[in-house]
Scaffold this motif. Structure first.
Motif, PDB file in Angstrom:
ATOM      1  N   UNK A  22       1.505  66.015 -14.037  1.00 32.22           N
ATOM      2  CA  UNK A  22       0.414  66.909 -14.443  1.00 32.22           C
ATOM      3  C   UNK A  22      -0.886  66.518 -13.754  1.00 32.22           C
ATOM      4  N   UNK A  23      -1.197  65.224 -13.778  1.00 33.87           N
ATOM      5  CA  UNK A  23      -2.440  64.753 -13.153  1.00 33.87           C
ATOM      6  C   UNK A  23      -2.423  65.072 -11.657  1.00 33.87           C
ATOM      7  N   UNK A  24      -1.308  64.756 -10.987  1.00 34.50           N
ATOM      8  CA  UNK A  24      -1.228  64.988  -9.542  1.00 34.50           C
ATOM      9  C   UNK A  24      -1.354  66.468  -9.210  1.00 34.50           C
ATOM     10  N   UNK A  25      -0.648  67.319  -9.959  1.00 29.43           N
ATOM     11  CA  UNK A  25      -0.690  68.754  -9.690  1.00 29.43           C
ATOM     12  C   UNK A  25      -2.059  69.353  -9.972  1.00 29.43           C
ATOM     13  N   UNK A  26      -2.696  68.893 -11.039  1.00 32.34           N
ATOM     14  CA  UNK A  26      -4.024  69.421 -11.344  1.00 32.34           C
ATOM     15  C   UNK A  26      -5.032  68.986 -10.283  1.00 32.34           C
ATOM     16  N   UNK A  27      -4.937  67.726  -9.842  1.00 29.93           N
ATOM     17  CA  UNK A  27      -5.872  67.268  -8.805  1.00 29.93           C
ATOM     18  C   UNK A  27      -5.686  68.044  -7.508  1.00 29.93           C
ATOM     19  N   UNK A  28      -4.446  68.211  -7.095  1.00 33.01           N
ATOM     20  CA  UNK A  28      -4.176  68.938  -5.860  1.00 33.01           C
ATOM     21  C   UNK A  28      -4.596  70.404  -5.995  1.00 33.01           C
ATOM     22  N   UNK A  45     -12.089  67.413   4.630  1.00 34.33           N
ATOM     23  CA  UNK A  45     -10.936  67.083   3.796  1.00 34.33           C
ATOM     24  C   UNK A  45     -11.049  65.654   3.244  1.00 34.33           C
ATOM     25  N   UNK A  46     -11.600  64.780   4.060  1.00 33.52           N
ATOM     26  CA  UNK A  46     -11.746  63.380   3.634  1.00 33.52           C
ATOM     27  C   UNK A  46     -12.628  63.288   2.388  1.00 33.52           C
ATOM     28  N   UNK A  47     -13.755  63.985   2.390  1.00 35.91           N
ATOM     29  CA  UNK A  47     -14.664  63.941   1.238  1.00 35.91           C
ATOM     30  C   UNK A  47     -13.998  64.524  -0.004  1.00 35.91           C
ATOM     31  N   UNK A  48     -13.285  65.623   0.167  1.00 30.83           N
ATOM     32  CA  UNK A  48     -12.620  66.246  -0.979  1.00 30.83           C
ATOM     33  C   UNK A  48     -11.519  65.345  -1.521  1.00 30.83           C
ATOM     34  N   UNK A  49     -10.782  64.693  -0.630  1.00 27.72           N
ATOM     35  CA  UNK A  49      -9.722  63.793  -1.082  1.00 27.72           C
ATOM     36  C   UNK A  49     -10.288  62.632  -1.884  1.00 27.72           C
ATOM     37  N   UNK A  50     -11.429  62.108  -1.462  1.00 27.26           N
ATOM     38  CA  UNK A  50     -12.068  61.012  -2.200  1.00 27.26           C
ATOM     39  C   UNK A  50     -12.576  61.491  -3.563  1.00 27.26           C
ATOM     40  N   UNK A  61     -10.629  64.384 -14.078  1.00 21.78           N
ATOM     41  CA  UNK A  61      -9.808  64.578 -12.892  1.00 21.78           C
ATOM     42  C   UNK A  61     -10.377  63.858 -11.670  1.00 21.78           C
ATOM     43  N   UNK A  62     -11.687  63.673 -11.628  1.00 23.09           N
ATOM     44  CA  UNK A  62     -12.307  63.012 -10.476  1.00 23.09           C
ATOM     45  C   UNK A  62     -12.542  61.523 -10.718  1.00 23.09           C
ATOM     46  N   UNK A  63     -11.943  61.004 -11.795  1.00 21.18           N
ATOM     47  CA  UNK A  63     -12.045  59.579 -12.120  1.00 21.18           C
ATOM     48  C   UNK A  63     -10.662  58.946 -12.032  1.00 21.18           C
ATOM     49  N   UNK A  64     -10.595  57.622 -11.820  1.00 22.32           N
ATOM     50  CA  UNK A  64      -9.280  56.962 -11.862  1.00 22.32           C
ATOM     51  C   UNK A  64      -8.615  57.194 -13.214  1.00 22.32           C
ATOM     52  N   UNK A  65      -7.364  57.616 -13.211  1.00 24.72           N
ATOM     53  CA  UNK A  65      -6.625  57.903 -14.435  1.00 24.72           C
ATOM     54  C   UNK A  65      -5.308  57.141 -14.426  1.00 24.72           C
ATOM     55  N   UNK A 117      -0.183  67.106  -0.877  1.00 23.16           N
ATOM     56  CA  UNK A 117      -0.207  68.552  -0.638  1.00 23.16           C
ATOM     57  C   UNK A 117       1.174  69.062  -0.263  1.00 23.16           C
ATOM     58  N   UNK A 118       1.797  68.382   0.678  1.00 21.69           N
ATOM     59  CA  UNK A 118       3.108  68.828   1.149  1.00 21.69           C
ATOM     60  C   UNK A 118       4.149  68.741   0.038  1.00 21.69           C
ATOM     61  N   UNK A 119       4.074  67.687  -0.771  1.00 19.16           N
ATOM     62  CA  UNK A 119       5.072  67.493  -1.824  1.00 19.16           C
ATOM     63  C   UNK A 119       4.916  68.511  -2.949  1.00 19.16           C
ATOM     64  N   UNK A 120       3.686  68.796  -3.333  1.00 20.98           N
ATOM     65  CA  UNK A 120       3.451  69.634  -4.501  1.00 20.98           C
ATOM     66  C   UNK A 120       3.233  71.110  -4.173  1.00 20.98           C
TER      67      UNK A 120
END
Length: 301
Positions: free
Chosen positions: A53-59, A74-79, A18-22, A93-96
């Motif tokens: 699935x990937x987007x929802x799990x990451x968020x 928030x910047x560090x967590x987003x990265x 999840x923390x790697x490019x997918x 965040x807003x979308x999901x």
């Protein structure tokens, strides 16, 4: 290994990275599918596309991280979760979750965020048996099709307009088989998220006839191609299913194919299309007794 187990294996890979490019395309290739069929099977098994699935799990995990570590930015967590910038992170965040990272941290959102937990085998929905029956496995040679080629983004009504265009111009296709044989080819390119899903509403051409000059297979976003391009399907092995009932209900048959039948088999799907054939049993789009044929390609011959 069944397709259902392979999708669960793909989910395990996602969860471990999840923390790697997918890339969904890479996931499909690792699991031996075309991108198109991997997406259809993944959605049939889980109810979500792999990208969703990937987007929802990451968020979801990022939201938990925001709550667990109030001192982290928030910047560090987003990265951490492979978002390129904070603006993209906030939009996701807003979308999901229909909220913002700030509201999560302050717990000021009036609604409980719908966080997605990892999907396991026991979480998969229970599917009932559909009345379409068991498919046939058949082998077909090259098929030449000609008709309007369209790309559908948000307006599926253009499919009907493409059929009207084909019928109005059918006399201008001298190489067509008689009586006419009609097909609808569905094709998802690798960049489908940007370019949409493509369809060819077509009649079959005589295999021995020369191809019409000036007609090529090309995408035309949002409207039918007035030049009636030709598309050649390669020889392939197919699963042939029957859809019984109005055309508007065909999605139920596709849900059975991709959500029930294929996940429980070892069939491999390597080609990026499927098609419907409207033969003698097809009595019109609204006839409850109408029968159309759905062909899912398995592999090149």
């Amino acid at each position: 290994m069944t397709n259902c187990k392979l999708i669960l294996q793909a989910i395990e890979y996602i969860e471990s990275n999840l923390k790697q490019p997918l890339s969904v395309l890479t996931l499909s290739r690792v699991n031996g599918y075309s991108l198109y069929h991997f997406i259809r099977l993944f959605q049939g098994v889980t109810g979500l596309t792999p990208g969703d699935y990937i987007a929802r799990r990451r968020i979801s995990e990022a939201a938990r991280e925001i709550l667990r570590t109030p001192d982290r930015s928030f910047q560090d967590i987003s990265l951490d979760y492979s978002f390129n910038d904070y603006e993209t992170f906030t939009r996701a965040f807003k979308r999901l979750l229909h909220t913002t990272p700030t509201c999560i941290r302050q717990k000021s959102n009036p609604d409980i965020p719908l966080l997605l937990h990892p999907i396991r085998g026991m979480d998969l929905p229970h599917w009932t048996v559909h009345n379409t029956g068991s498919p046939e496995i058949i082998e077909l040679g090259e098929i030449r099709l000609q008709g309007p080629f369209i790309t559908v983004n948000n307006d599926p009504s253009i499919i009907g307009a493409a059929w009207e265009q084909l019928f109005s111009g059918i006399a201008s296709i001298p190489c067509r088989k008689l009586p006419e044989r009609y097909y609808q080819l569905g094709y998802w390119p690798d960049n489908y998220e940007d370019s949409g899903i493509s369809f060819l509403c077509a009649c079959e051409l005589n295999a021995s006839s020369p191809l019409p000059s000036g007609t090529t297979f090309r995408a035309n976003r949002g409207q039918a191609d007035s030049n009636l391009p030709v598309h050649i399907l390669p020889p392939a092995r197919y699963l042939k299913f029957l859809h019984k009932g109005p055309s508007a209900e065909v999605s139920a048959t596709y849900k059975y194919i991709y959500g029930v039948f294929l996940p429980g088999t070892d069939y491999r799907l390597n080609l990026t299309y499927e098609f419907e054939y409207y033969g003698a049993g097809y009595l019109g789009p609204d006839n409850p007794d109408s029968v159309s044929e759905i062909y899912i390609p398995l592999t090149l011959l």
